[in-house]
Design a protein around this motif. Structure first.
Motif, short mmCIF file in Angstrom:
data_model
loop_
_atom_site.label_atom_id
_atom_site.label_comp_id
_atom_site.label_asym_id
_atom_site.label_seq_id
_atom_site.Cartn_x
_atom_site.Cartn_y
_atom_site.Cartn_z
N ASP A 50 0.85 -1.11 -0.16
CA ASP A 50 0.01 -0.11 -0.03
C ASP A 50 0.89 1.13 0.09
O ASP A 50 0.55 2.11 -0.60
CB ASP A 50 -0.89 0.11 1.33
N ARG A 51 2.02 1.06 0.75
CA ARG A 51 2.90 2.44 0.77
C ARG A 51 3.68 2.49 -0.31
O ARG A 51 3.66 3.78 -1.05
CB ARG A 51 3.77 2.20 1.93
N ILE A 52 3.78 1.48 -1.27
CA ILE A 52 4.67 1.55 -2.64
C ILE A 52 3.64 2.04 -3.43
O ILE A 52 4.02 3.03 -4.43
CB ILE A 52 5.16 0.22 -2.82
N ILE A 53 2.28 1.83 -3.54
CA ILE A 53 1.46 2.22 -4.41
C ILE A 53 1.40 3.73 -4.12
O ILE A 53 1.23 4.67 -5.07
CB ILE A 53 -0.02 1.50 -4.25
N SER A 54 1.15 4.16 -2.85
CA SER A 54 1.33 5.58 -2.51
C SER A 54 2.31 6.44 -3.01
O SER A 54 2.19 7.45 -3.94
CB SER A 54 1.05 5.93 -1.11
N LYS A 66 4.19 5.62 -5.62
CA LYS A 66 4.00 5.55 -7.16
C LYS A 66 2.68 6.62 -7.74
O LYS A 66 3.16 7.64 -8.61
CB LYS A 66 3.51 4.24 -7.57
N ASP A 67 1.71 6.54 -7.09
CA ASP A 67 0.63 7.61 -7.10
C ASP A 67 1.22 9.16 -6.83
O ASP A 67 0.67 10.08 -7.62
CB ASP A 67 -0.49 7.37 -6.23
N GLU A 68 1.88 9.40 -5.93
CA GLU A 68 2.51 10.54 -5.61
C GLU A 68 3.59 11.15 -6.82
O GLU A 68 4.17 12.12 -6.51
CB GLU A 68 2.98 10.89 -4.26
N GLY A 69 3.98 10.17 -7.43
CA GLY A 69 5.08 10.45 -8.78
C GLY A 69 6.77 10.27 -7.98
O GLY A 69 7.30 10.78 -8.86
N TYR A 70 6.69 9.52 -6.96
CA TYR A 70 8.14 9.40 -6.43
C TYR A 70 8.86 8.15 -6.82
O TYR A 70 9.93 7.91 -6.67
CB TYR A 70 7.89 9.15 -4.94
N LEU A 71 8.06 7.17 -7.52
CA LEU A 71 8.65 6.01 -8.11
C LEU A 71 8.04 5.91 -9.71
O LEU A 71 6.96 6.03 -9.81
CB LEU A 71 7.92 4.84 -7.58
N SER A 72 8.92 5.61 -10.62
CA SER A 72 8.75 5.25 -11.87
C SER A 72 7.84 3.76 -11.95
O SER A 72 8.02 3.20 -10.93
CB SER A 72 10.17 5.50 -12.78
N HIS A 73 7.56 3.89 -13.23
CA HIS A 73 6.80 2.53 -13.35
C HIS A 73 7.98 1.39 -13.22
O HIS A 73 7.41 0.50 -12.54
CB HIS A 73 6.26 2.16 -15.08
N GLU A 74 9.14 1.37 -13.68
CA GLU A 74 10.03 0.40 -13.49
C GLU A 74 10.34 0.13 -12.05
O GLU A 74 10.61 -0.88 -11.33
CB GLU A 74 11.47 0.66 -14.46
N GLU A 75 10.44 1.30 -11.45
CA GLU A 75 10.91 1.28 -9.71
C GLU A 75 9.67 0.67 -9.09
O GLU A 75 9.82 -0.30 -7.90
CB GLU A 75 11.08 2.63 -9.42
N PHE A 76 8.42 0.96 -9.57
CA PHE A 76 7.26 0.38 -8.92
C PHE A 76 7.15 -0.99 -8.94
O PHE A 76 6.92 -1.95 -8.06
CB PHE A 76 6.18 1.29 -9.28
N THR A 77 7.54 -1.67 -10.18
CA THR A 77 7.49 -2.89 -10.52
C THR A 77 8.49 -3.70 -9.66
O THR A 77 8.42 -4.97 -9.23
CB THR A 77 7.71 -3.13 -11.99
N HIS A 78 9.70 -3.20 -9.54
CA HIS A 78 10.86 -3.88 -8.87
C HIS A 78 10.38 -3.95 -7.64
O HIS A 78 10.66 -5.25 -6.86
CB HIS A 78 12.00 -2.91 -9.11
N TYR A 79 10.00 -2.97 -6.86
CA TYR A 79 9.76 -2.91 -5.56
C TYR A 79 8.52 -4.00 -4.94
O TYR A 79 8.42 -4.73 -3.93
CB TYR A 79 9.65 -1.71 -4.82
N THR A 80 7.41 -3.84 -5.88
CA THR A 80 6.33 -4.66 -5.78
C THR A 80 6.67 -6.29 -5.79
O THR A 80 6.39 -7.04 -5.00
CB THR A 80 5.11 -4.50 -6.58
N GLN A 81 7.51 -6.44 -6.71
CA GLN A 81 8.10 -7.71 -6.92
C GLN A 81 8.82 -8.41 -5.91
O GLN A 81 8.82 -9.42 -5.30
CB GLN A 81 8.45 -7.96 -8.20
#
Length: 330
Positions: free
Chosen positions: A306-310, A312-327
């Protein structure tokens, strides 16, 4: 060799490395830095340089230079950029005569607090409410390098500022020397192990007890007993999530009722590094949520994902970074 080590440490500090790895390959030695959680090559060294660096590091960390068959660990300070840099030197045998060395750079708590990694004021104040408790167990969980010890020590510092409670810590080794608390180091070589130290600490009238890390069921059981006997207990624990912390403690043979009565808070955290900066994310379970989970009720709480999604939504994570951390955190 002294200058060589100083140059390596200066570069590591400038590059904000947390660890320095000195390893041996077939034709040479190699120095690598851990930066923002990732291993990076720094330099190649000759085999002769490698041997002299290892021996020099063991000497200044007061390790046995002639011992190559067992792991060793020690702490020392080195002058870097006209300031004392504290490091922990750990060795790991490769063969009967060769070993790997890892240097952990121990930043001061002041440096940790001033960095981008620390929780913001509102989040930190929320956790500060729990240090007002007179008894209970507060667990700081996550993998190595997730910042759990930093958060724990900063909360202990808040208790020290108040000045009305006695704090005793048992550590292996002592990484931060802090005025205002009694710090005791476990020394297996001198037959000073955790069991007599823990019993001795509890006889010395502490209000707050900090035990560096729960490593086995004996330690877990003793700390729960301490928390149930009128002490506020802090400790760290390696676990994947707040929920799995409870599962692992049950695997140690602890009963649900012991966990319900003793644990006041579980914090599980990670450090994320992105192009936008570095962030601590966390999830936590309160005593009420722990009780509900152990009773088999559904528990609703904000998870690491949930924190990672937040972010991403706030623009602090790129799509690639978001995918890396969620995995990575699944």
């Amino acid at each position: 060799m002294k200058n060589k080590i100083r140059n390596i440490l200066e570069s590591a500090k400038e590059k904000q490395a947390s660890d320095i790895h000195i390893t041996l390959e077939s034709e040479c030695g190699r120095v690598k830095f851990r930066q923002k959680g990732m291993m990076r090559d720094f330099s190649e060294i000759t085999k002769d340089e490698y041997k002299r660096i290892v021996n020099y590091l063991k000497f200044i960390a007061e390790l046995d230079i002639n011992e190559h068959k067992i792991p060793q660990s020690g702490k020392t300070s080195v002058n870097v950029h006209d300031a004392e840099l504290t490091i922990r030197v750990s060795t790991l045998p490769l063969t009967l005569i060769e070993e790997v060395v890892v240097i952990r750079i121990l930043d001061s708590l002041t440096e940790r607090q001033s960095g981008t990694l620390f929780l913001n004021e509102a989040e930190f104040d929320f956790f500060k409410d729990y240090i007002q408790l007179s008894q209970g167990l507060i667990l700081f969980t996550g993998p190595t390098g997730s910042g759990k010890s930093t958060l724990m020590f900063n909360l202990l510092n808040e208790i020290i500022k108040d000045g009305t409670r006695q704090i005793i810590s048992i550590e292996d080794p002592i990484e931060y020397e802090i005025d205002g608390m009694i710090q005791v180091e476990i020394n297996e070589k001198a037959n000073i192990s955790y069991e007599p130290l823990l019993r001795g600490a509890l006889r010395c009238d502490p209000d707050v007890l900090m035990f560096g890390e729960i490593r086995d069921k004996s330690i877990a059981r003793e700390l729960i007993r301490a928390s149930l006997s009128g002490h506020l207990v802090f400790s760290t624990f390696h676990s994947k999530s707040a929920i799995t912390t409870l599962s692992r403690l049950k695997d140690f043979g602890l009963y649900d009722e012991e966990l319900k009565q003793s644990i006041s808070l579980i914090i599980n955290q990670r450090i994320l590094h992105s192009e936008a900066g570095s962030f601590i994310i966390y999830e936590f379970l309160s005593a009420t949520q722990i009780n509900d989970y152990l009773l088999g009720h559904p528990v609703d709480y904000v998870t690491l994902n949930d924190r990672i999604i937040s972010l991403k939504d706030e623009g602090y994570l790129s799509h690639e970074e978001f995918t890396h951390y969620t995995q990575k955190f699944q």
